[in-house]
Motif scaffolding. Structure first.
Motif, PDB file in Angstrom:
ATOM      1  N   ASP A   1     -19.802  22.603 -35.070  1.00 40.08           N
ATOM      2  CA  ASP A   1     -19.614  21.885 -36.081  1.00 40.08           C
ATOM      3  C   ASP A   1     -18.276  21.305 -36.172  1.00 40.08           C
ATOM      4  O   ASP A   1     -17.213  21.970 -36.192  1.00 40.08           O
ATOM      5  N   MET A   2     -17.891  19.917 -36.379  1.00 44.02           N
ATOM      6  CA  MET A   2     -16.756  19.544 -36.201  1.00 44.02           C
ATOM      7  C   MET A   2     -15.679  20.183 -37.410  1.00 44.02           C
ATOM      8  O   MET A   2     -14.416  20.462 -37.052  1.00 44.02           O
TER       9      MET A   2
ATOM     10  N   ASN B   1     -23.711  15.085 -34.389  1.00 45.55           N
ATOM     11  CA  ASN B   1     -23.833  16.112 -33.345  1.00 45.55           C
ATOM     12  C   ASN B   1     -24.130  15.892 -31.947  1.00 45.55           C
ATOM     13  O   ASN B   1     -23.493  16.527 -31.192  1.00 45.55           O
TER      14      ASN B   1
ATOM     15  N   GLY C   1     -22.177  11.256 -38.673  1.00 43.50           N
ATOM     16  CA  GLY C   1     -21.348  12.300 -39.635  1.00 43.50           C
ATOM     17  C   GLY C   1     -19.942  12.561 -39.139  1.00 43.50           C
ATOM     18  O   GLY C   1     -19.172  12.304 -40.230  1.00 43.50           O
TER      19      GLY C   1
HETATM   20  P1  ADP Z   1     -26.943  14.709 -36.334  1.00 42.84           P
HETATM   21  O1  ADP Z   1     -26.540  14.175 -35.045  1.00 42.84           O
HETATM   22  O2  ADP Z   1     -27.658  16.027 -36.362  1.00 42.84           O
HETATM   23  O3  ADP Z   1     -27.541  13.537 -37.189  1.00 42.84           O
HETATM   24  P2  ADP Z   1     -24.593  14.190 -37.922  1.00 42.84           P
HETATM   25  O4  ADP Z   1     -24.610  12.765 -37.976  1.00 42.84           O
HETATM   26  O5  ADP Z   1     -25.199  14.421 -39.374  1.00 42.84           O
HETATM   27  O6  ADP Z   1     -25.372  15.001 -37.226  1.00 42.84           O
HETATM   28  O7  ADP Z   1     -23.149  14.602 -37.658  1.00 42.84           O
HETATM   29  C1  ADP Z   1     -22.816  15.813 -37.794  1.00 42.84           C
HETATM   30  C2  ADP Z   1     -21.325  16.138 -37.660  1.00 42.84           C
HETATM   31  O8  ADP Z   1     -20.484  15.630 -38.528  1.00 42.84           O
HETATM   32  C3  ADP Z   1     -21.121  17.699 -37.638  1.00 42.84           C
HETATM   33  O9  ADP Z   1     -20.091  18.015 -36.673  1.00 42.84           O
HETATM   34  C4  ADP Z   1     -20.180  17.485 -38.629  1.00 42.84           C
HETATM   35  O10 ADP Z   1     -19.295  18.742 -38.792  1.00 42.84           O
HETATM   36  C5  ADP Z   1     -19.693  16.579 -38.947  1.00 42.84           C
HETATM   37  N1  ADP Z   1     -19.191  16.179 -40.241  1.00 42.84           N
HETATM   38  C6  ADP Z   1     -20.077  15.790 -41.284  1.00 42.84           C
HETATM   39  N2  ADP Z   1     -19.372  15.656 -42.538  1.00 42.84           N
HETATM   40  C7  ADP Z   1     -18.183  15.671 -42.108  1.00 42.84           C
HETATM   41  C8  ADP Z   1     -16.842  15.729 -42.855  1.00 42.84           C
HETATM   42  N3  ADP Z   1     -16.971  15.446 -44.158  1.00 42.84           N
HETATM   43  N4  ADP Z   1     -15.953  15.815 -42.125  1.00 42.84           N
HETATM   44  C9  ADP Z   1     -15.769  15.954 -40.920  1.00 42.84           C
HETATM   45  N5  ADP Z   1     -16.945  16.019 -40.056  1.00 42.84           N
HETATM   46  C10 ADP Z   1     -18.192  15.836 -40.771  1.00 42.84           C
END
Ligand code: ADP
Length: 395
Positions: free
Chosen positions: A259-260, A189, A307
């Motif tokens: 959200d990606m 994120n 993510g």
């Molecule tokens: P944070 O910074 O809140 O810890 P994360 O590292 O969990 O966040 O990353 C969140 C991002 O990862 C979001 O944009 C989400 O869409 C993306 N993401 C998570 N799983 C997938 C996936 N399977 N495919 C594409 N993007 C993903």
């Protein structure tokens, strides 16, 4: 020592995550996330109730010898993992304003931890600390001396993640961290890129605050400071500016989704805004890879984590497109097979630079840092705890 359990606490504004590791074998033996703190009937009333609930679920609390607490901003004062006591906790409050969404909740978690788990060593591990090695040319902004004297400088974030994956990457390459140059991309994120030379962070894309650098879910990353001046002159309320930069920019500002997965779904329908958002996200990341390649001179590996970095093969391919001049050749099949369940190399045999996907593990890294501070000699590969006042005089 007979008991080797480390509790790791990540106390956020409305959630509290915890893990317990048995550091003999680095085995995770408990973990959980308590959400909606103070948000009504569903969640616990406050952080004290949340931590009490977490502790009640841990069977062998007596085996916990120390507690590692994640803290986002350590300012220019906390440059390494630090044992916390009342005085250190009071000093930490100075940096609340630099990470208002995180630091107050992080401090509260430490205070409550010291109260509910007395007799243990409580260690704060800072997201900024890995970047204390930035050389002056990367650390400073070209601003008036008075600003620099007031602490205006780059700090960088996601340091625990960048440190963890850079050590794992060195291990995968069969080298020591000191022998390894790499660029790590933490794409979540919040997103940031770090140039790591010989195991040390030498440049990073986030700045004094986590707003700078890459395009993020809701933050713009790099932006001309003149834009903000222009808006202020036009009469924008500073609170509105703050809100827009933290919550309504980045992918969300470009296409309405942050959200990606949602951005990609929208782009797949032919939506032009989402298509531009994806293009800008990948373009900015590629631009930083080029810049940090120039900074490092020799790059052994590119590392994707968090993510998006761990799960999104298409984004990885788009970020790396056209980087053959840089010695980067992706193996398309390996890339698409890699869904982030485990660490994996995804480069072609002809690639001069290794391309690695490494699931980040900030909790384990925090537990390792705690052990490193408790028993510096017992953990090979970990530098002994450094004096926290080093470079304090730096502006
Ligand atoms: P944070 O910074 O809140 O810890 P994360 O590292 O969990 O966040 O990353 C969140 C991002 O990862 C979001 O944009 C989400 O869409 C993306 N993401 C998570 N799983 C997938 C996936 N399977 N495919 C594409 N993007 C993903």
């Amino acid at each position: 020592m007979s008991d080797t359990h480390i509790l790791v606490i990540n106390s956020g504004s409305s959630s509290l995550r915890f893990s317990v590791y048995d550091m003999r074998g680095e085995r995770q033996i408990a973990d959980g996330k308590i959400e909606q703190i103070g948000e009504g009937a569903a969640g616990p009333a406050d952080h004290r109730a949340a931590l009490a609930q977490a502790l009640a679920g841990i069977a062998d609390r007596d085996a916990i010898v120390a507690v590692g607490h994640r803290v986002v901003h350590g300012g220019e004062r906390f440059l390494a993992p630090t044992r916390m006591d009342a005085a250190a906790l009071a000093e930490l409050a100075r940096f609340d304003a630099l990470a208002p969404l995180h630091n107050p909740a992080n401090r509260l978690g430490i205070a409550l931890g010291m109260e509910l788990l007395p007799g243990r060593t409580h260690v704060a591990v800072f997201d900024t600390a890995f970047h204390h090695s930035l050389p002056p040319a990367a650390m400073h902004y070209a601003v008036p001396a008075q600003w620099r004297a007031r602490g205006v400088r780059r700090h960088g974030f996601h340091g625990t993640s960048h440190r963890y994956v850079s050590r794992e990457a060195a291990r995968m390459l069969g080298k020591t961290p000191a022998e390894t140059n790499l660029i790590s991309l933490h794409l979540g994120n919040g997103s940031s890129v770090t140039a790591v030379r010989g195991g040390l962070s030498v440049d990073t894309s986030m700045g004094m605050t986590p707003l700078e650098g890459l395009v993020m879910g809701t933050r713009p990353g790099d932006i001309d400071a003149g834009v903000l001046l222009h808006l202020l002159r036009e009469g924008i309320d500073p609170r509105e500016l703050d809100d827009a930069l933290h919550h309504h920019s980045g992918l969300r500002g470009l296409c309405g989704e942050n959200d990606m997965r949602a951005v990609r779904a929208l782009a797949a329908t032919g939506n032009a805004d989402a298509t531009l958002a994806l293009e800008m996200y990948c373009y900015r990341a590629r631009k930083y890879l080029g810049a940090y390649g120039a900074v490092l001179g020799r790059v052994d590996a590119l590392v994707f984590t968090a993510g998006i970095g761990e799960h999104d093969a298409d984004i990885r391919a788009r970020v790396l497109a056209g980087l053959e001049w840089f010695g980067v050749r992706l193996d398309a099949e390996r890339n698409h097979a890699c869904r982030g369940q485990r660490a994996m190399a995804i480069h072609a045999p002809s690639s001069r630079v290794a391309i690695l996907v490494i699931p980040t593990n900030e909790e384990l890294e925090i537990a390792r840092e705690v052990i490193g501070l408790l028993e510096p000699r017992a953990t090979p590969g970990h530098a002994p705890a450094r004096a926290t006042h080093r470079r304090r005089s730096d502006p």
